[in-house]
Enzyme design. Structure first.
Site, PDB file in Angstrom:
ATOM      1  N   LYS A  22       0.477  -1.452  -0.035  1.00 38.41           N
ATOM      2  CA  LYS A  22      -0.324   0.049   0.259  1.00 38.41           C
ATOM      3  C   LYS A  22       0.802   1.281   0.227  1.00 38.41           C
ATOM      4  O   LYS A  22       0.184   2.361  -1.086  1.00 38.41           O
ATOM      5  CB  LYS A  22      -0.938   0.211   1.533  1.00 38.41           C
ATOM      6  N   ASN A  23       1.966   1.329   0.779  1.00 30.55           N
ATOM      7  CA  ASN A  23       2.726   2.384   1.568  1.00 30.55           C
ATOM      8  C   ASN A  23       3.351   2.481   0.051  1.00 30.55           C
ATOM      9  O   ASN A  23       4.417   3.642  -0.156  1.00 30.55           O
ATOM     10  CB  ASN A  23       3.309   2.213   2.712  1.00 30.55           C
ATOM     11  N   ARG A  93      -4.205  10.905   4.276  1.00 31.31           N
ATOM     12  CA  ARG A  93      -3.292  12.006   5.104  1.00 31.31           C
ATOM     13  C   ARG A  93      -2.119  11.977   4.142  1.00 31.31           C
ATOM     14  O   ARG A  93      -1.438  12.539   2.965  1.00 31.31           O
ATOM     15  CB  ARG A  93      -2.170  11.850   6.187  1.00 31.31           C
ATOM     16  N   CYS A 117      -3.697  13.531  13.387  1.00 33.20           N
ATOM     17  CA  CYS A 117      -4.414  12.066  13.166  1.00 33.20           C
ATOM     18  C   CYS A 117      -4.818  11.196  13.934  1.00 33.20           C
ATOM     19  O   CYS A 117      -3.816  11.558  15.489  1.00 33.20           O
ATOM     20  CB  CYS A 117      -4.107  11.698  12.167  1.00 33.20           C
ATOM     21  N   ARG A 122       0.763  15.359  12.763  1.00 32.54           N
ATOM     22  CA  ARG A 122       2.024  15.046  11.856  1.00 32.54           C
ATOM     23  C   ARG A 122       2.002  15.711  10.182  1.00 32.54           C
ATOM     24  O   ARG A 122       1.285  15.790   9.865  1.00 32.54           O
ATOM     25  CB  ARG A 122       1.132  13.425  11.157  1.00 32.54           C
ATOM     26  N   PRO A 123       3.202  16.315  11.367  1.00 31.40           N
ATOM     27  CA  PRO A 123       3.118  17.872  10.548  1.00 31.40           C
ATOM     28  C   PRO A 123       3.862  17.820   8.814  1.00 31.40           C
ATOM     29  O   PRO A 123       4.237  16.375   8.578  1.00 31.40           O
ATOM     30  CB  PRO A 123       4.531  18.547  11.029  1.00 31.40           C
ATOM     31  N   ILE A 124       3.659  18.720   7.714  1.00 36.12           N
ATOM     32  CA  ILE A 124       4.264  18.597   6.681  1.00 36.12           C
ATOM     33  C   ILE A 124       5.376  19.063   6.822  1.00 36.12           C
ATOM     34  O   ILE A 124       6.100  19.941   5.567  1.00 36.12           O
ATOM     35  CB  ILE A 124       3.308  18.497   5.785  1.00 36.12           C
ATOM     36  N   ASP A 125       6.007  20.317   7.682  1.00 28.83           N
ATOM     37  CA  ASP A 125       6.579  21.477   7.566  1.00 28.83           C
ATOM     38  C   ASP A 125       8.316  20.657   6.894  1.00 28.83           C
ATOM     39  O   ASP A 125       8.904  21.656   5.820  1.00 28.83           O
ATOM     40  CB  ASP A 125       7.475  21.547   8.880  1.00 28.83           C
ATOM     41  N   LEU A 126       8.378  19.427   6.890  1.00 28.07           N
ATOM     42  CA  LEU A 126       9.629  19.128   6.410  1.00 28.07           C
ATOM     43  C   LEU A 126       9.098  18.614   4.430  1.00 28.07           C
ATOM     44  O   LEU A 126       9.839  19.121   3.948  1.00 28.07           O
ATOM     45  CB  LEU A 126      10.105  17.826   6.378  1.00 28.07           C
ATOM     46  N   ASP A 308       4.890   0.779  11.851  1.00 30.11           N
ATOM     47  CA  ASP A 308       4.002   0.222  11.601  1.00 30.11           C
ATOM     48  C   ASP A 308       3.828  -1.599  12.141  1.00 30.11           C
ATOM     49  O   ASP A 308       2.518  -1.973  11.429  1.00 30.11           O
ATOM     50  CB  ASP A 308       3.952   0.266  10.183  1.00 30.11           C
ATOM     51  N   ILE A 330       9.154   6.668  16.570  1.00 30.60           N
ATOM     52  CA  ILE A 330       8.721   7.433  15.214  1.00 30.60           C
ATOM     53  C   ILE A 330       7.401   8.423  15.485  1.00 30.60           C
ATOM     54  O   ILE A 330       7.011   9.710  15.469  1.00 30.60           O
ATOM     55  CB  ILE A 330       7.729   6.598  13.667  1.00 30.60           C
ATOM     56  N   ARG A 400      -9.004  -0.657   4.503  1.00 30.96           N
ATOM     57  CA  ARG A 400      -7.303   0.909   4.567  1.00 30.96           C
ATOM     58  C   ARG A 400      -6.248  -0.191   4.181  1.00 30.96           C
ATOM     59  O   ARG A 400      -5.531   0.770   3.356  1.00 30.96           O
ATOM     60  CB  ARG A 400      -7.159   1.844   5.107  1.00 30.96           C
TER      61      ARG A 400
END
Ligand code: EPZ
Length: 421
Positions: A22-23, A93, A117, A122-126, A308, A330, A400
């Site tokens: 999936k990922n 996400r 979530c 779960r930031p997306i600054d990077l 995971d 993590i 999912r």
């Protein structure tokens, strides 16, 4: 809404076949935005997350369809829309991975910030800082990140954050850099096999990427990408979940389409617990017939123990003969399964990012639910071994990430019924 009724106590025996990851599939699907031809993906599982992303890609002008043999086809038809809306990003996400491809191919991207979530902040600054380092201008307006760049330029991009690198951030920067002018070097890149798979797909489309699978990825920009046919890597998390299912039921299971080289940290921990994991021909055979030793587990970026699989190994350790320690490095808040496992008779005590697992003789069936995919998988595992019946609500979370998990586990001896609420 469906629930599972799981009757515990059966030993699993037989063969389970692992699907494509999936990922890996999700970012590769998003990467099709970059290409001028048709992409044909083999091995993409039929999952809710794949459906969600297909819906978003359709809105972004990509035609997505399944061929008769199950292959997933993607072809860009219209490049006007560049907006990944909140409704879709909120649901899943991984939608943020359209950011890099949109910016690179269509010169602009508007992506809603995903918000919190169930596994924590779960930031997306990077991701955004990576795009800026390639020359994009960014602005936050009404909860959406707006990015634009007439031309992206190769650069050295550092992607280390407080919890290590970022998997989807590395994917996004790599996808943006493939069409940039000049050379990009991603330092502190994520080494996860899903990132390697994305790089291999992009190279099959004509990109020049090297170093994937290491912390330094080099990308020589090219002018355009064509389509290709590509087989998605086997899902290491699904494989790991099946291995733990075999172990927890004292079963004897052959796992097909399993990349053991992607699961060395899990195999190391399972062996320490006393589980037998062996390669036999094309299969990985997992069996367990003796008592489980307590161990300590710390999640880390790849090749360390995957976050995971943290929930699933916790379920196994609930039945070990002594105290185990699990530390989550993590997503330090990724513990929604703890209270639910305690409802089933586990003895778990959470202290910050660590859980102390006091082994018990049995788990006992109970009504439980989990609002996170891997936590739900952990509760299925608990149900397989618990005394009596477990009612697991909200199984859409497990849908999912695992295709028809109940049918596949039932085929090797489990007793799981999917019933309407
Ligand atoms: C991917 O999420 C996976 N999702 C997750 O799988 C997985 O748990 C995670 O990688 C870690 O392995 C997909 O591939 C679709 P990260 P991602 O960015 O990329 C922090 C599952 O169950 N961070 O590598 O979003 C972040 O908060 C899912 O299948 C920043 O600080 O994870 C976390 O602590 C859930 N800033 C750490 O980095 C950023 O900009 C790693 O997150 C980005 C991340």
């Amino acid at each position: 809404m469906d629930y599972f009724e799981i009757t515990g106590g059966n030993r699993l025996r037989g063969t389970l076949t692992v699907n494509g990851s999936k990922n890996a599939a999700l970012p590769i699907m998003a990467a099709s935005i970059l290409t001028d031809g048709e992409t044909v993906l083999k091995g993409v599982p039929r999952l809710e997350d794949v459906k969600h992303l297909s819906g978003l890609l359709e809105k972004l002008g990509v035609n997505v369809w399944r061929g008769e043999n199950g292959d997933l086809h993607l072809k860009v038809e219209d490049e006007m829309n560049c907006h990944a809306e909140y409704e879709l990003v909120r649901k899943m996400r991984a939608s943020v991975c359209v950011m890099g491809p949109l910016l690179a191919k269509r010169k602009r991207a508007q992506v809603s910030l995903p918000g919190g979530c169930n596994i924590g902040d779960r930031p997306i600054d990077l991701h955004v800082s990576g795009m800026q380092q390639l020359g994009a201008e960014s602005e936050l307006l009404s909860g959406d990140v707006h990015l634009k760049a007439k031309k992206l330029k190769g650069n050295v991009v550092f992607l280390g954050g407080p919890f290590g690198s970022t998997v989807l951030g590395t994917a996004n920067v790599m996808m943006a850099a493939v069409l940039a002018e000049g050379t990009t070097v991603i330092e502190c890149a994520a080494c996860e096999p899903e990132v390697t798979d994305l790089a291999n797909y992009l190279n099959a489309c004509g990109a020049h990427i090297s170093g994937q699978g290491t912390p330094r990825i080099t990308i020589e920009g090219v002018r355009e990408l064509h389509g290709c046919e590509y087989t998605v890597v086997p899902d290491r998390i699904e494989a790991g979940t099946f291995m733990i299912a075999a172990a927890i039921t004292n079963g004897d299971v052959k796992i097909a389409n399993c990349r053991l080289d992607h699961l060395l940290a899990l195999v190391d921990r399972l062996k320490a617990v006393g589980v037998i994991v062996e390669r036999s021909g094309d299969y990985v055979q997992v069996s367990s017939s003796r008592r489980l030793e307590p161990i300590s587990v710390t999640t880390q970026p790849y090749p360390g123990f995957p976050t995971d699989l943290q929930a699933q190994i916790m379920t196994l350790l609930c039945l070990a003969d002594g105290n185990s320690i699990i530390t989550e490095k993590i997503f330090p808040d990724r513990f929604v399964h703890v209270a639910e496992l305690n409802r089933m008779g586990a003895r778990l005590r959470k202290e910050g990012p660590t859980v102390i697992v006091e082994g018990v003789k049995n788990l006992v069936g109970a009504p439980v639910m989990a609002s996170d995919l891997r936590a739900s998988a952990a509760l299925v595992l608990a149900g397989l071994v618990a005394k009596g019946k477990t009612k697991l609500s909200r199984v859409y979370h497990i849908d999912r990430g695992y295709e028809k998990i109940e049918e596949r586990l039932n085929a090797v001896g489990a007793d799981i019924k999917r019933l309407p609420e």
